[in-house]
Motif scaffolding. Structure first.
Motif, PDB file in Angstrom:
ATOM      1  N   GLY A 142       8.242  -1.608   3.718  1.00  0.00           N
ATOM      2  CA  GLY A 142       8.197  -0.383   2.946  1.00  0.00           C
ATOM      3  C   GLY A 142       8.534  -0.537   1.480  1.00  0.00           C
ATOM      4  N   ALA A 179       8.399   2.184   7.713  1.00  0.00           N
ATOM      5  CA  ALA A 179       8.918   0.833   7.450  1.00  0.00           C
ATOM      6  C   ALA A 179       9.775   0.378   8.617  1.00  0.00           C
ATOM      7  CB  ALA A 179       9.725   0.832   6.156  1.00  0.00           C
ATOM      8  N   THR A 343       1.314   7.920   2.910  1.00  0.00           N
ATOM      9  CA  THR A 343       2.693   7.619   3.278  1.00  0.00           C
ATOM     10  C   THR A 343       3.612   8.563   2.543  1.00  0.00           C
ATOM     11  OG1 THR A 343       2.954   6.018   1.490  1.00  0.00           O
ATOM     12  CG2 THR A 343       2.155   5.187   3.594  1.00  0.00           C
TER      13      THR A 343
END
Length: 554
Positions: A142, A179, A343
């Motif tokens: 991430g 993540a 995201t």
């Protein structure tokens, strides 16, 4: 060495406490200054007297060296010169030894100064900072690797008696949603461990971070661990060391296991369900799985028609040079359809703590790292590499202190409690444990993994085994935000002073901003000592706070 714990509850919600009277404060300051000055003057006079005697002998012997001054015994002057020289040399040597001893003592741990940004704020250690590095699944970190967390912490307490310091730190990171990855802190400066003692053993402290949604639709909050290191025990005595754990997610099943080393591997292309299995936290070496479709290395299923199918990571081999974009393939097949997924950001917070032989990090919001290691500052040599696998790297959670080879026979871990019996006095041990949370008691897949590493020291059988008493044992102080308070905790030694003495107290659960003085002997009772604590509560600290301490004797 025996101990007792104290819970001191401090509630920042109410009553005023009158500040110390200024006249009384000035009187105390004047008394302290007078006492220090008198002691210094007395010491200086005594040193002058000690030096005056040999100097006088030297002067007399040198002045009357001529035999005519003492014809009956002409060697008296020589005797005076020799005795004066020897006495002066011994006094000078004693002063030099004392100064060197004080200097060398000052170099004992904690040689790291008890300040903020430990350890780089200590002279000579400006380059000692390092980072918690991503070690496994870094392609789904991430964005962590582009801006990793460092190990700098702030000192919260120190004990010169135990040559120990504790520091903590809180770091906040913003990572992309979904993540999931492993980070580690590696080093090679444990105190000499085991019998025979081995120096320079490595530590590897690994935590697993997963920001993907839990089965109940929430992002997981990892368990929090609070513990004291080192732990002390007597030779041939079995002790139980409880590891206190808590979890903000009600209903989660929190478990403890020994830290392990899991080898990495290479693999050929696999089917979609196998790929999804890899993307989950790997529990195979930790808990018995109930999945009938577990991956077996060197075995693969028949290749499917679509190579880059729904759910596959775009970084996977099957999705390279395809139309897969973003993190995962979001369509039925990305061989011919490009799909972009968005995201969102999720904020994580990690706290880092250093103690005797230790560094600890604990998650405050969505991610937790608990790190404990030797608090000696290492000169890192060449660490053993774990980056030898092109597909999935090894996960080394314990380095040179893996169970069961590094603990006495019979050492067990059950329900987050270590059962330990040391069979030889004067030996240090280190243990590595992972604390993990599960969605329920039937789950075999941990949602996070928090490391705990601590030292255990085996002492000889004591001449007195009575534990000291901390008092008052139960007291709640009501304090007001912005108003400074101070209070004493007293400790009574139940042993004869010639057998065992109070060494110090260790804070096992601190309150942010609270300071403590050194252990001070009571002027009225030689068996009682006390420590003064001071605190100015802040607005963000309103509510109950808990202070826990442990008293030690030697």
């Amino acid at each position: 060495m025996k101990y007792k714990a104290l819970d001191e509850l401090l509630s920042a919600n109410g009553a005023n406490r009158n500040p110390l009277d200024k006249t009384e404060l000035k009187s105390w300051i004047a008394l302290i200054v007078t006492a220090v000055a008198a002691t210094s003057i007395f010491g200086l006079v005594w040193l002058i007297i000690l030096l005056a005697v040999p100097i006088i002998l030297l002067v007399i012997g040198t002045r009357y060296r001529d035999p005519r001054y003492c014809p009956i015994e002409p060697r008296i002057s020589l005797f005076l010169i020799v005795s004066g020289s020897v006495a002066l040399a011994l006094i000078t040597l004693n002063i030099i030894i004392s100064v060197v001893t004080i200097f060398l003592t000052s170099l004992r741990y904690p040689y790291i100064q008890c300040t903020n940004n430990v350890p780089i704020t200590t002279t000579g250690f400006g380059g000692a900072n390092t980072n918690l590095s991503c070690v496994v699944d870094c392609s789904t970190d991430g964005g962590y690797s582009s801006s990793p967390i460092n190990i700098l912490t702030d000192c919260v307490s120190a004990s010169s008696s135990f040559s120990m310091m504790t520091s903590e730190g809180t770091k906040t990171k913003t990572l992309a949603a979904e993540a999931h990855f492993y980070i580690a802190y590696r080093g090679s400066a444990w105190v000499p461990l085991y019998d025979p003692a081995q120096r320079g053993l490595e530590w590897s402290i690994v935590t697993y971070i997963d920001l993907r949604k839990r089965p109940d639709g929430f992002i997981n909050t990892p368990p929090v661990v609070k513990f004291v290191s080192p732990q002390y025990t007597f030779v041939n005595k079995t002790i139980k060391i409880n590891i206190p754990v808590s979890d903000a997610n009600a209903g989660d099943d929190v478990r403890c296991r020994w830290s392990t080393f899991t080898s990495g591997y290479r693999r050929r292309k696999r089917s979609n369900d196998e790929e999804n299995h890899e993307n989950q936290h790997q529990p195979d070496h930790r808990y018995k799985t109930q999945n009938d479709n577990n991956e077996i290395i060197n075995t693969r299923k028949k290749r499917q028609t679509c190579q880059c199918s729904s759910g596959k990571l775009c970084t996977a081999i099957e999705c390279q040079n395809t139309l897969c974009t973003g993190i995962k393939c979001a369509s039925t097949c990305c061989d011919s359809v490009a799909t972009k997924i968005s995201t969102t950001d999720s904020t994580t917070s990690t706290a880092i703590m250093t103690t005797t032989g230790a560094t600890s990090a604990t998650t405050l919001t969505t991610v937790s790292t608990s790190i404990m290691s030797s608090t000696t500052l290492e000169t890192v040599g060449t660490l053993k590499s774990t980056s030898t696998y092109p597909i999935r790297q090894a996960i080394d959670e314990c380095a040179d202190i893996c169970y069961p080879d590094r603990v006495p026979t019979g050492t067990t871990l059950s329900n987050c409690t270590i059962t330990f019996t040391g069979d030889k006095a004067g030996v240090w041990y280190a243990v590595a444990i992972q604390v993990e949370d599960f969605i329920d008691s039937t789950s075999t897949t941990p949602m996070s993994s928090v490391p705990v590493q601590m030292l255990i020291y085996v002492q000889p059988q004591p001449a007195c085994s009575d534990a000291p008493i901390i008092f008052p044992l139960s007291r709640c102080l009501e304090v007001q935000v912005g108003i400074s308070i101070s209070f004493n905790l007293s400790i009574m030694d139940l042993c004869n002073q010639t057998v065992a003495k109070l060494a110090d107290i260790i804070i096992s659960s601190a309150i942010t901003g609270m300071t403590r003085d050194n252990l001070t002997s009571s002027p009225t009772n030689s068996s009682v000592s006390y420590v003064t604590f001071a605190w100015t509560p802040q607005a963000n600290q309103a509510g109950s706070k808990q202070l826990c301490v442990i008293a030690f004797t030697t």
